[in-house]
Design a protein around this motif. Structure first.
Motif, PDB file in Angstrom:
ATOM      1  N   ALA A  12     -10.725   2.405 -11.608  1.00  0.00           N
ATOM      2  CA  ALA A  12     -10.721   2.059 -10.189  1.00  0.00           C
ATOM      3  C   ALA A  12     -10.956   3.264  -9.296  1.00  0.00           C
ATOM      4  O   ALA A  12     -11.218   3.109  -8.107  1.00  0.00           O
ATOM      5  N   LYS A  13     -10.837   4.457  -9.860  1.00  0.00           N
ATOM      6  CA  LYS A  13     -11.061   5.663  -9.059  1.00  0.00           C
ATOM      7  C   LYS A  13     -12.023   6.618  -9.752  1.00  0.00           C
ATOM      8  O   LYS A  13     -12.076   7.801  -9.419  1.00  0.00           O
ATOM      9  N   ASP A  14     -12.803   6.096 -10.704  1.00  0.00           N
ATOM     10  CA  ASP A  14     -13.822   6.888 -11.384  1.00  0.00           C
ATOM     11  C   ASP A  14     -14.847   7.348 -10.350  1.00  0.00           C
ATOM     12  O   ASP A  14     -15.511   6.523  -9.724  1.00  0.00           O
ATOM     13  N   PRO A  15     -14.990   8.647 -10.126  1.00  0.00           N
ATOM     14  CA  PRO A  15     -15.875   9.117  -9.058  1.00  0.00           C
ATOM     15  C   PRO A  15     -17.335   8.753  -9.246  1.00  0.00           C
ATOM     16  O   PRO A  15     -18.089   8.713  -8.276  1.00  0.00           O
ATOM     17  N   PHE A  47       0.812  -1.213   0.000  1.00  0.00           N
ATOM     18  CA  PHE A  47       0.000   0.000   0.000  1.00  0.00           C
ATOM     19  C   PHE A  47       0.849   1.269   0.000  1.00  0.00           C
ATOM     20  O   PHE A  47       0.380   2.328  -0.425  1.00  0.00           O
ATOM     21  N   GLU A  48       2.070   1.194   0.488  1.00  0.00           N
ATOM     22  CA  GLU A  48       2.948   2.356   0.400  1.00  0.00           C
ATOM     23  C   GLU A  48       3.230   2.701  -1.062  1.00  0.00           C
ATOM     24  O   GLU A  48       3.284   3.882  -1.429  1.00  0.00           O
ATOM     25  N   VAL A  49       3.391   1.685  -1.886  1.00  0.00           N
ATOM     26  CA  VAL A  49       3.562   1.923  -3.322  1.00  0.00           C
ATOM     27  C   VAL A  49       2.281   2.525  -3.898  1.00  0.00           C
ATOM     28  O   VAL A  49       2.319   3.462  -4.703  1.00  0.00           O
ATOM     29  N   LEU A  50       1.147   1.992  -3.481  1.00  0.00           N
ATOM     30  CA  LEU A  50      -0.142   2.504  -3.947  1.00  0.00           C
ATOM     31  C   LEU A  50      -0.291   3.985  -3.606  1.00  0.00           C
ATOM     32  O   LEU A  50      -0.717   4.788  -4.446  1.00  0.00           O
ATOM     33  N   ARG A  51       0.067   4.364  -2.395  1.00  0.00           N
ATOM     34  CA  ARG A  51      -0.057   5.766  -1.980  1.00  0.00           C
ATOM     35  C   ARG A  51       0.903   6.663  -2.763  1.00  0.00           C
ATOM     36  O   ARG A  51       0.519   7.738  -3.228  1.00  0.00           O
ATOM     37  N   TYR A  91      -9.962   6.141  -2.817  1.00  0.00           N
ATOM     38  CA  TYR A  91      -8.788   6.707  -2.147  1.00  0.00           C
ATOM     39  C   TYR A  91      -8.955   6.665  -0.634  1.00  0.00           C
ATOM     40  O   TYR A  91      -8.067   6.190   0.091  1.00  0.00           O
ATOM     41  N   GLU A  92     -10.073   7.163  -0.142  1.00  0.00           N
ATOM     42  CA  GLU A  92     -10.292   7.201   1.307  1.00  0.00           C
ATOM     43  C   GLU A  92     -10.288   5.799   1.902  1.00  0.00           C
ATOM     44  O   GLU A  92      -9.741   5.564   2.990  1.00  0.00           O
ATOM     45  N   ASN A  93     -10.894   4.864   1.196  1.00  0.00           N
ATOM     46  CA  ASN A  93     -10.953   3.484   1.665  1.00  0.00           C
ATOM     47  C   ASN A  93      -9.552   2.899   1.813  1.00  0.00           C
ATOM     48  O   ASN A  93      -9.185   2.357   2.862  1.00  0.00           O
ATOM     49  N   PHE A  94      -8.746   3.014   0.766  1.00  0.00           N
ATOM     50  CA  PHE A  94      -7.416   2.408   0.789  1.00  0.00           C
ATOM     51  C   PHE A  94      -6.473   3.130   1.753  1.00  0.00           C
ATOM     52  O   PHE A  94      -5.649   2.497   2.416  1.00  0.00           O
ATOM     53  N   MET A  95      -6.583   4.449   1.834  1.00  0.00           N
ATOM     54  CA  MET A  95      -5.700   5.159   2.753  1.00  0.00           C
ATOM     55  C   MET A  95      -6.052   4.852   4.208  1.00  0.00           C
ATOM     56  O   MET A  95      -5.173   4.791   5.070  1.00  0.00           O
ATOM     57  N   PHE A  96      -7.332   4.640   4.485  1.00  0.00           N
ATOM     58  CA  PHE A  96      -7.708   4.235   5.840  1.00  0.00           C
ATOM     59  C   PHE A  96      -7.103   2.872   6.166  1.00  0.00           C
ATOM     60  O   PHE A  96      -6.598   2.649   7.278  1.00  0.00           O
ATOM     61  N   TYR A 137      -4.565   9.630   9.008  1.00  0.00           N
ATOM     62  CA  TYR A 137      -5.816   9.833   9.740  1.00  0.00           C
ATOM     63  C   TYR A 137      -6.221  11.307   9.715  1.00  0.00           C
ATOM     64  O   TYR A 137      -7.403  11.640   9.560  1.00  0.00           O
ATOM     65  N   GLU A 138      -5.245  12.198   9.892  1.00  0.00           N
ATOM     66  CA  GLU A 138      -5.548  13.636   9.897  1.00  0.00           C
ATOM     67  C   GLU A 138      -6.098  14.075   8.544  1.00  0.00           C
ATOM     68  O   GLU A 138      -7.056  14.860   8.476  1.00  0.00           O
ATOM     69  N   GLU A 139      -5.512  13.590   7.472  1.00  0.00           N
ATOM     70  CA  GLU A 139      -6.003  13.932   6.135  1.00  0.00           C
ATOM     71  C   GLU A 139      -7.434  13.449   5.942  1.00  0.00           C
ATOM     72  O   GLU A 139      -8.297  14.190   5.445  1.00  0.00           O
ATOM     73  N   LEU A 140      -7.707  12.219   6.340  1.00  0.00           N
ATOM     74  CA  LEU A 140      -9.047  11.662   6.165  1.00  0.00           C
ATOM     75  C   LEU A 140     -10.058  12.358   7.061  1.00  0.00           C
ATOM     76  O   LEU A 140     -11.210  12.572   6.666  1.00  0.00           O
TER      77      LEU A 140
END
Length: 474
Positions: A248-251, A234-238, A258-263, A282-285
């Motif tokens: 995969a990120k079509d709104p 996930f670090e690579v993903l970020r 993004y929010e799901n994976f970063m959480f 966490y602060e960003e989310l």
């Protein structure tokens, strides 16, 4: 304290992961579904269909029923019902499956259809219904055959990985635990090999990381090692988020990826005791960044949970009960696709009591009409929806709106919110039903001076919008 029941390595929890197979977002396997509640209760509530939505679905369904041997008609109806099911109208799931299944028997070579049908069989499995297990084997067999997974294209490899997870479940159900664990090891090894072979395929990092998080939460062996691997993926993903496949990120389909994976990544850092890495995520989310449109209920709840994590971060460090990351019940696919539908907190491990009803919502409405149009292959839509011409643009069904309001939307909103506009994919206001459905959202944005961008509307126009929106709720 709110705690989830932790029962690692159960057949039900493994099957939950399969529901995400081949959805528009990379899969998010997770576990711990409650066996006392139905999928409809654990996932999102049904969303209302507009008159136009219902009419279009009826047209597609009638065409399928009147032409039962017409593959195209069956497929169009099945795919339209499928997209709306995933958007939240769960009552359409049975109809979607029936049409997709009929189309499969007419032509089993359509890969997209097979993926869609496989998804619905997986949803049955999540609910403990294995009545279509034989059909599931047929569908996956038609899709994948006996090919080497390392030689498969990307979409088929994703399907294969979840199919292997299904084989793990089969062995576990038969009491063959050692064989199941061996298959897990094989799956992890092949996922790692595929990532190594295609290091620039960011979706494979997401896929492998999600499996690692899932297994860390469901297999009481080598848990920390699996969390470390998941975090590394996930670090690579970020770091390379912009390279993730656009779909995969079509709104309009996956507004919360993004929010799901970063959480998930923040939860992984927390389990590993890396507060310095978890805290900024966490602060960003928790800030619920306004530039990540649209605003959804999932984002609101992720922000709420992230705030709770920040308040208790020191107490969470090293806590393996955070695995697999929330939501880890049958609602796990909801978090990617949902707009204004609830994300259940049942599977959340939290020190503070958290309730969804304590989080006010300003989530934007789901663009259901757009999903039907895409799935059904709607032709000639421009004749009905607003089209540019000598007289400008016109809202379809404008007679349903007050003349002054219709003119205001056509003159002010059409550049951005009509087909071809910059944010039309997020909120298309070219139809009266869509305008009415978004009334509260429009009123709030206009009152705040946010819409239209720039100076907003004058006081008289704001008053007209508010009066109209208020009348709809009386």
């Amino acid at each position: 304290m709110t705690k989830r029941t932790f029962s690692p390595w159960t057949a039900a929890s493994i099957s939950t992961a399969i529901v995400l197979t081949l959805s528009a977002c990379p899969g998010k396997p997770s576990g711990h579904p409650s066996r006392q509640r139905s999928p409809a209760e654990l996932t999102r509530r049904d969303l209302p269909l507009s008159v136009a939505d219902e009419r279009r679905l009826l047209e597609l369904a009638e065409a399928a029923e009147q032409n039962p041997d017409d593959f195209a008609a069956r497929r169009a109806s099945g795919m339209a019902h499928m997209h709306l099911t995933l958007a939240g109208v769960l009552s359409l799931r049975e109809r979607a499956e029936a049409d997709l299944e009929a189309a499969f028997f007419l032509d089993s070579s359509d890969a997209e259809l097979n993926r869609a049908l496989g998804r619905f069989y997986n949803m049955r499995a999540v609910d403990g219904d294995y009545s279509k297990a034989d059909m599931q084997v047929k569908v996956y067999g038609a899709l994948l055959g006996e090919r080497d997974p390392m030689a498969m294209d990307d979409l088929d490899f994703v399907a294969w990985s979840f199919f292997q997870l299904g084989r793990v479940l089969t062995d576990k159900n038969r009491g063959k635990n050692l064989r199941a664990l061996a298959k897990v090891d094989d799956l992890e090894a092949i996922l790692a090999a595929r990532v190594k072979a295609q290091p620039d395929n960011i979706e494979f990092h997401a896929l492998a990381g999600n499996f690692a998080f899932f297994f860390a939460g469901n297999i009481p062996l080598e848990r920390e090692r699996r969390v470390e691997e998941a975090v590394a993926y996930f670090e690579v993903l970020r770091a390379r988020w912009d390279e993730l496949r656009p779909g995969a990120k079509d709104p309009s389909h996956c507004p919360n990826t993004y929010e799901n994976f970063m959480f998930e990544l923040a939860e992984g850092y927390t389990v590993l005791g890396r507060a310095d890495m978890a805290r900024p995520i966490y602060e960003e989310l928790a800030r619920l960044e306004s530039d990540r449109a649209p605003r959804t209920r999932a984002k609101e709840l992720i922000a709420h949970v992230s705030g709770e994590r920040l308040r208790n971060l020191d107490s969470y460090l090293g806590e393996m009960k955070l695995m697999p990351p929330w939501p880890s019940d049958i609602g796990n696919c909801v978090v990617c696709h949902a707009w204004n539908a609830e994300i259940p907190l049942d599977s959340l491990y939290a020190l503070d009591p958290l309730r969804a009803e304590d989080v006010p919502s300003r989530a934007e409405p789901t663009p259901l009409s757009k999903l039907i149009g895409e799935a059904g292959g709607r032709e000639g839509e421009g004749d009905e929806a607003g089209e540019a011409g000598e007289e400008g643009v016109t809202i379809a069904g404008r007679e349903q709106l007050p003349e002054a309001l219709a003119a205001l939307v056509e003159d002010t909103c059409s550049p951005c919110h009509f087909p071809g506009g910059e944010v039309a994919d997020l909120l298309d206001l070219s139809r009266a039903e869509a305008v009415i459905g978004a009334a509260t959202w429009i009123d709030e944005r206009v009152a705040a001076g946010e819409m239209p961008p720039g100076d907003g509307l004058d006081e008289d126009a704001r008053a007209r919008v508010h009066e109209w929106a208020a009348a709809l709720t009386d």
